[in-house]
Design a protein around this motif. Sequence first.
Motif, PDB file in Angstrom:
ATOM      1  N   ARG A  60       0.867  -1.205   0.000  1.00  0.00           N
ATOM      2  CA  ARG A  60       0.000   0.000   0.000  1.00  0.00           C
ATOM      3  C   ARG A  60       0.890   1.237   0.000  1.00  0.00           C
ATOM      4  O   ARG A  60       0.613   2.215  -0.687  1.00  0.00           O
ATOM      5  N   ASP A  68      -7.724  -1.959   0.371  1.00  0.00           N
ATOM      6  CA  ASP A  68      -7.639  -3.264   1.046  1.00  0.00           C
ATOM      7  C   ASP A  68      -7.059  -4.298   0.090  1.00  0.00           C
ATOM      8  O   ASP A  68      -6.211  -5.091   0.455  1.00  0.00           O
ATOM      9  N   ASP A 219     -11.940  -0.149  -4.526  1.00  0.00           N
ATOM     10  CA  ASP A 219     -13.191  -0.774  -4.067  1.00  0.00           C
ATOM     11  C   ASP A 219     -14.140  -0.999  -5.245  1.00  0.00           C
ATOM     12  O   ASP A 219     -14.854  -1.999  -5.300  1.00  0.00           O
TER      13      ASP A 219
END
Length: 413
Positions: A60, A68, A219
């Motif tokens: 990340r 995520d 997402d």
Amino acid sequence: MTDHASSTIPGPIDPPRRLLMGPGPVDAYPGVLRAMSAPLVGQYDPFMTATMTETQELYRGVWGTTNDATLLIDGTSRAGIEAAILSLIRPGDRVLVPIFGRFGHLLAEISERAMAEVHTIETEWGQVFTPSAIEEAIVRVKPTLLALVQGDTSTTMLQPLDEIGEICARHGVLFYSDATASLGGNPFEADAWGLDAATAGLQKCLGGPSGSAPITLSDRAVEVISARKKVEAGIREPGDPSSPDFVRSNYFDLGMILDYWGPRRLNHHTEATSMLYAARECARLLLLEGRDAVIARHRRVGAAMLAGVEAMGLQVFGDVSHKMSNVVAVYIPEGVPGDVARAAMLEDFGIEIGTSFGPLHGKVWRIGTMGYNARPDAVLQTLVALEAVLRRFGAAVPSGAGVDAASDALAGS
Ligand SMILES: *Cc1c(COP(=O)(O)O)cnc(C)c1O
């Protein structure tokens, strides 16, 4: 069972010492090779799952994201590309691929295999696209996905991505980028630039061996992937093979891979443990030095290599203002036999530089300064060897000019 006479069995692996100054792969950081010799643990050993989780967090930081869904695909960089495209695209979906080099053609080919309706726009090799050219094509094609290489090693060009995510969001297009050649050596901001998916490999600026493909998914991308799965008893199933939702690969089915890397750790493949260690160490070293510091080091050392080859009188290929910091392409001087000279670099100096593909084949060499090899001493050694080899083949290279210019560039920056 046949017994091999011991004289026919080769000795243990003992590669020659090389300085890999081509467009990748490059020498791995010594710490990465050490990490790869660490002991193996079982797939559900708490150490294994903790290492996977740690590696996700490290990447990340590398990608500049809070996604995520940041993980590794086992395989070389194109494993990441296939996983992203096969999982995001359903047969018949439109994909737009702006092509400015060899790897754009690869994204188009993989999209074809995913049975997408593929639309391409092309620009001359050595150039990049303006955001408005990409937007114009998006308006015309109305794709589901834009697949865009960030840094194409075949031409050394770095496509600016910072305005593209906003354009994609405005037109409801998923935005994917292959950042294999550029990540770690040039800025990349997955969140700030609005990427839905991005993939890479270790063997360029991340300074590892090929064989692991870091990937990050927004997402929105995860929603698209998850919507393709039938959920039965809490477990995602591949679904009906006649449905467009069916992902035509098991190994690269990101829905299943996400379940494996997710909190439930549903088994998919056997994670490549030594490559996980390598990928973890690549990211750890990058963040330890500092992401901006590593990018600045690539910029400084790449500028020294550029100054060096220019001072030697070599002509640089392409629009230098859009060049990746970590690779430069130079025209092979008139009368110098390209492959013979490259072989002399390898045999006499132990230094590898790169040949070229497609329209540039036989015309330019590509010289990289990436990862562990983005170092002043590696630049100076390469320039010394290149000068000697070029002079041997009759090129009029001013003595010492390359090293002097590179040294000045390093001292001045
Ligand atoms: C080098 C490179 C690759 C390499 O793919 P592999 O499968 O690791 O060989 C992919 N994409 C780009 C843009 C590259 O520069």
